[in-house]
Each structure stands twice: as C-alpha cells, then as structure tokens.
Design a protein around this motif. Sequence first.
Motif: not given
Length: 121
Positions: A32-37, A50-56, A84-94
Amino acid sequence: QVRLVESGGGLVQPGGSLRLSCAASGSIFSINAMGWYRQVPGKQRELVATITDGGSTNYADAVKGRFAISRDDAKSTVYLQMNSLKPEDTASYYCNLVLVYSIRVVPLGSWGQGTQVTVSS
C-alpha cells in the motif's frame, strides 16, 4: 486490521528539524501507499505527503522542498523528515494507508492518536 502509531513530534524552534515515524502492523504495509496528514483544531485535515509502494513521492505545496517522506518496509515504518520548520507547520500529524488516484488521495484506515508538532520560539 492494520494499526498505525505515530511518534517523533515535539517542540522545535523555527528553522529546526524533526523526523516523524509511523510504525505499522500487518502484512499489507508493503503493498500500500502511505500518506502523512496534519490537522489543526478547527480546520480540515490536509494531506502533506504520500509515498507509493514503488517509492514515488508527492508533497503539498506548503511543504515541498522542506519535507521528505520515506519508507522502510523491513521495519514496517514510514518516516517524515521535516526541515526548515515554520510556525505554520504546527499541527497534529497522522499517517495512514492511502489509495492514490489520478486526481485524489483516499485514506483507507482509521485515524490514530497522531503526534503533535509545535514550532515556536
């Protein structure tokens, strides 16, 4: 059912880096492909990478050039290197299993606890 556990979040200064990990159980991880949200309270969850099972890989415009998603199928783990994290990157990541179509990405599993990233001085 596949279970996903996110880790690696924390408090970091602007310009700093973090590496998030998503540990997955189950044999379907490798096919399966995987994603970060990420999600901020009161706002809709947004797809980060996202990253696919093929690595894309693909990235949201807001993080392109700063974040890198990778996977280690032997460890059943997906990573998100955040630079290079920014304040707007503040969030809960899943993380989640995803299906990638030509115009959309669909999460397949239930959402876990996530890991909190706070970018602040």
